[in-house]
Scaffold this motif. Structure first.
Motif, PDB file in Angstrom:
ATOM      1  N   UNK A  57     -10.694  20.632 -24.233  1.00 14.05           N
ATOM      2  CA  UNK A  57     -12.152  20.678 -24.196  1.00 14.05           C
ATOM      3  C   UNK A  57     -12.833  19.340 -24.101  1.00 14.05           C
ATOM      4  N   UNK A  58     -12.049  18.252 -23.928  1.00 13.43           N
ATOM      5  CA  UNK A  58     -12.696  16.948 -23.776  1.00 13.43           C
ATOM      6  C   UNK A  58     -11.843  16.028 -22.913  1.00 13.43           C
ATOM      7  N   UNK A  59     -12.481  15.038 -22.330  1.00 12.99           N
ATOM      8  CA  UNK A  59     -11.799  14.019 -21.536  1.00 12.99           C
ATOM      9  C   UNK A  59     -11.215  12.977 -22.485  1.00 12.99           C
ATOM     10  N   UNK A  60      -9.933  12.700 -22.323  1.00 18.28           N
ATOM     11  CA  UNK A  60      -9.240  11.709 -23.154  1.00 18.28           C
ATOM     12  C   UNK A  60      -8.678  10.628 -22.237  1.00 18.28           C
ATOM     13  N   UNK A  61      -8.931   9.369 -22.596  1.00 16.22           N
ATOM     14  CA  UNK A  61      -8.553   8.231 -21.762  1.00 16.22           C
ATOM     15  C   UNK A  61      -7.716   7.258 -22.589  1.00 16.22           C
ATOM     16  N   UNK A  62      -6.503   6.976 -22.122  1.00 18.36           N
ATOM     17  CA  UNK A  62      -5.652   5.940 -22.718  1.00 18.36           C
ATOM     18  C   UNK A  62      -5.554   4.795 -21.723  1.00 18.36           C
ATOM     19  N   UNK A  63      -5.529   3.559 -22.223  1.00 17.09           N
ATOM     20  CA  UNK A  63      -5.461   2.423 -21.308  1.00 17.09           C
ATOM     21  C   UNK A  63      -4.658   1.282 -21.907  1.00 17.09           C
ATOM     22  N   UNK A  64      -4.181   0.401 -21.023  1.00 20.68           N
ATOM     23  CA  UNK A  64      -3.541  -0.840 -21.433  1.00 20.68           C
ATOM     24  C   UNK A  64      -4.603  -1.930 -21.461  1.00 20.68           C
ATOM     25  N   UNK A  65      -4.784  -2.558 -22.613  1.00 16.85           N
ATOM     26  CA  UNK A  65      -5.763  -3.638 -22.704  1.00 16.85           C
ATOM     27  C   UNK A  65      -5.253  -4.865 -21.938  1.00 16.85           C
ATOM     28  N   UNK A  66      -6.057  -5.883 -21.877  1.00 24.22           N
ATOM     29  CA  UNK A  66      -5.754  -7.062 -21.058  1.00 24.22           C
ATOM     30  C   UNK A  66      -4.358  -7.619 -21.329  1.00 24.22           C
ATOM     31  N   UNK A  67      -3.571  -7.783 -20.262  1.00 22.72           N
ATOM     32  CA  UNK A  67      -2.238  -8.368 -20.370  1.00 22.72           C
ATOM     33  C   UNK A  67      -1.172  -7.441 -20.895  1.00 22.72           C
ATOM     34  N   UNK A  68      -1.530  -6.201 -21.210  1.00 25.60           N
ATOM     35  CA  UNK A  68      -0.593  -5.239 -21.790  1.00 25.60           C
ATOM     36  C   UNK A  68      -0.094  -4.292 -20.700  1.00 25.60           C
TER      37      UNK A  68
END
Length: 280
Positions: A57-68
């Motif tokens: 029921x919701x948009x979920x966003x995972x990301x690599x931060x800078x340099x990761x």
């Protein structure tokens, strides 16, 4: 059929700070939930079972931060800069407001985001968290950093930190690790530069300074603090300290659980997060 995290392709977005960020997203609807990862973790270190449960029921966003992992640039050595970089990523996705879930080091970054740009954060989930300046947080116990901080990551050593020694916890931990690394497309591994910079940030965050504890009293967003009752990396007392400092914060400590409590109790934790985020 809705996409699941284990099959979600890696995407990239160029931010105003010149960084090309790698990210994955699943789910639709609601206020987007942005996930902030732990020490040395990349996109692959989120348990797909947890992310899929959060994405109902919701948009979920995972990301690599800078340099990761798959993101460009050099990993900064301060939590404050990591927070500014995370804001740059969120801006690049044109998100005017988001819910934030920060895990471990990610919970430090999440606190900074809420302080730097309060209007961005609607609700805040802090998992395995501690406030800046808390006495006893200046680096981790020797056996803990030895387990997770060596050049080669040893899965059995990670299990020792993320799960308790009970048969039940250990079994669940092994299954979670299998889920994390059952996918067609993998992220780039984190580098030694990332490890060094992130641990510098962790130890600097933990330099004892009682005056800094007052900073989190300025967090305006509703906050849910969560942790495991046997976490050797960020002890449960820091969850209680943080929840006591932040106005109107809620807290829950999960039983027979260590640093990876949110993976071990992924169904219960996802339900608790959903209830918290959906509350009027």
């Amino acid at each position: 059929m809705a996409q699941i995290y284990a099959e979600a392709p890696a995407k990239t977005v160029s931010a105003g700070n010149g960084i090309e960020y790698a990210y994955r997203e699943v789910g639709e609807g609601g206020v987007p939930l942005v996930l902030l990862m732990h020490f040395r973790g990349n996109l692959d270190n989120w348990d797909p079972a947890l992310v899929d449960a959060l994405a109902q029921g919701r948009r979920v966003i995972a990301f690599d931060n800078t340099g990761v992992g798959g993101s460009s640039g050099t990993t900064p050595s301060t939590v404050a800069q990591m927070a500014l970089d995370a804001i740059a990523f969120i801006d690049a996705l044109d998100l005017a407001q988001a819910d934030i879930l920060g895990f471990s080091l990610g919970s430090f970054v999440a606190q900074e985001i809420a302080l730097i740009r309060p209007s961005l954060v609607r609700r805040l989930v802090l998992a395995s968290a501690a406030p800046q300046g808390a006495p006893g947080m200046h680096g981790w116990a020797t056996w803990v950093i030895d387990a997770v901080g060596e050049p080669a990551v040893v899965p059995s050593h990670v299990l020792d930190v993320f799960y308790t020694r009970s048969a039940a916890s250990r079994s669940v931990g092994e299954k979670a690790m299998q889920r994390m690394f059952t996918r067609v497309e993998f992220d780039q591994p984190t580098t030694w530069q990332t490890r060094q910079a992130q641990y510098d940030a962790v130890t600097a965050w933990g330099i004892p300074d009682v005056s800094l504890l007052e900073r989190v009293t300025a967090i305006q967003a509703p906050v849910f603090v969560a942790g495991g009752d046997n976490d050797p990396m960020i002890l449960p007392r820091y969850s209680h300290l943080l929840a006591g400092l932040i106005p109107h914060a809620e807290i829950k400590i999960y039983p027979d659980a260590a640093h990876g409590f949110l993976f071990q109790h992924h169904e219960e934790f996802a339900g608790d997060v959903k209830d918290f985020l959906d509350r009027a």
